[in-house]
Design a protein around this motif. Structure first.
Motif, short mmCIF file in Angstrom:
data_model
loop_
_atom_site.label_atom_id
_atom_site.label_comp_id
_atom_site.label_asym_id
_atom_site.label_seq_id
_atom_site.Cartn_x
_atom_site.Cartn_y
_atom_site.Cartn_z
N LEU A 74 0.95 -1.14 0.02
CA LEU A 74 -0.02 -0.12 0.00
C LEU A 74 0.81 1.35 0.02
O LEU A 74 0.45 2.30 -0.69
N THR A 87 0.50 1.33 -3.75
CA THR A 87 -0.77 1.66 -4.41
C THR A 87 -1.31 2.87 -3.91
O THR A 87 -1.93 3.87 -4.93
N ALA A 228 -4.00 -6.93 1.94
CA ALA A 228 -2.73 -6.17 1.15
C ALA A 228 -1.46 -6.96 1.85
O ALA A 228 -0.41 -7.09 1.37
N VAL A 292 -3.66 -5.89 -5.83
CA VAL A 292 -4.59 -5.82 -4.72
C VAL A 292 -5.95 -5.45 -5.57
O VAL A 292 -6.51 -4.62 -5.02
#
Length: 310
Positions: A74, A87, A228, A292
């Motif tokens: 992330l 992300t 994640a 993800v």
């Protein structure tokens, strides 16, 4: 001296750092500062028109976003120990570009994001913040991912699927004490008891290494934590696989959202921007890039129902 948080981030990602810093890709995830494969987009006129005329950005022409770089994929520090990648940074960049703005990322500890936002240090937070009814009293939200927990097992496990309470009957499950996952699993045990099924045994460990050893040694069957995080571990180590996911808001749905000061007026234009990214495909490709894609939304919502107060 490199700050402790950055040193920890480097250690977390060490399994992927076999090539020089200048390499564009060193493993399943691109942790280089260059981010050559990052998606870009064009300004979205509808989103730009929705920005309140009286809104003052921290820096004119720039969207300043707080992100906690401690949880790959992330968000984490790149191999240069300076650049925040993942992300959430990628989604933040796409939102900024949709709004016709530059992006500035401010590394922000999880405990500090509410004050940073309320004090005007940042315009928004994209840091895996889930929508809750309590948070909605102080902040506005525009959703951009599902909040998911993952069920992961060792590759040799006989467990193939966990989608419902009965699937955990009799299993030993590693979970964090006091977490939302623990709350949900306790509810599942209550449902199974009512059906006469064996309860799952919940076990708790203090550190990641001990958790993984418990799964590898067969002392535990399943590991449950944010989806994640487990995707990253499975790719890094190669001997774990996913057997199911669970909404963080079970039995309802819980989404992750870009977060703003209450009444700032930014939630609506950002939600419009996210919907545009979903339509043009850059959103889907970005989630796929960080593996993800299971957390994808069909559309963004402004201030949807959140987790209730407990």
């Amino acid at each position: 001296m490199i700050p402790l948080s950055r040193r920890l981030a480097i250690l977390l990602t060490a399994g992927f750092l076999a090539a020089p810093v200048s390499a564009a890709q060193t493993g399943p995830f691109d942790l280089s500062p260059e981010q050559a494969g990052r998606e870009h987009t064009t300004p979205n006129p509808e989103a730009i028109a929705a920005i309140p005329k009286d809104f003052r950005f921290v820096t004119p022409g720039t969207l300043t976003v707080g992100i906690n770089p401690s949880s790959p994929p992330l968000a984490a520090y790149a191999t240069d120990t300076q650049t925040v990648v993942g992300t959430d940074p990628d989604i933040a960049l796409l939102i900024a570009e949709s709004l016709g703005l530059k992006l500035e990322i401010v590394p922000t500890a999880w405990a500090d994001w509410p004050l940073a936002l309320q004090s005007g240090k940042i315009d928004a937070v994209l840091s895996n913040v889930g929508v809750t009814e309590e948070r909605k009293e102080k902040f506005d939200f525009a959703t951009y991912r599902q909040g998911l927990h993952g069920f992961f097992v060792h590759n040799d496990s006989k467990v193939q699927k966990i989608d419902a309470p009965e699937d955990i009957a009799g299993l030993t499950i590693v979970v964090g004490i006091g977490t939302n996952q623990e709350r949900i699993l306790n509810k599942w045990n209550e449902l199974n008891a009512a059906k006469g099924l064996a309860p799952a045994t919940l076990v708790y460990y203090d550190d990641e290494g001990t958790k993984l050893l418990a799964i590898r040694s067969g002392r535990a069957d399943v590991m449950v934590q944010p989806h994640a995080q487990l995707v990253f571990i499975a790719q890094r180590d190669g001997d774990f696989r996913k057997v199911g996911t669970l909404s963080a808001g079970w039995p309802e749905r819980s989404d992750v959202a870009a977060t703003f000061r209450k009444g700032s007026g930014l939630a609506e234009p950002v939600s419009i921007a996210i919907d545009g990214l979903i339509r043009n495909g850059t959103y889907t490709r970005t989630l796929q890039r960080w593996q993800v894609q299971d957390e994808a939304l069909d559309q963004s919502q402004v201030n949807p129902p959140g987790l209730p107060k407990f």
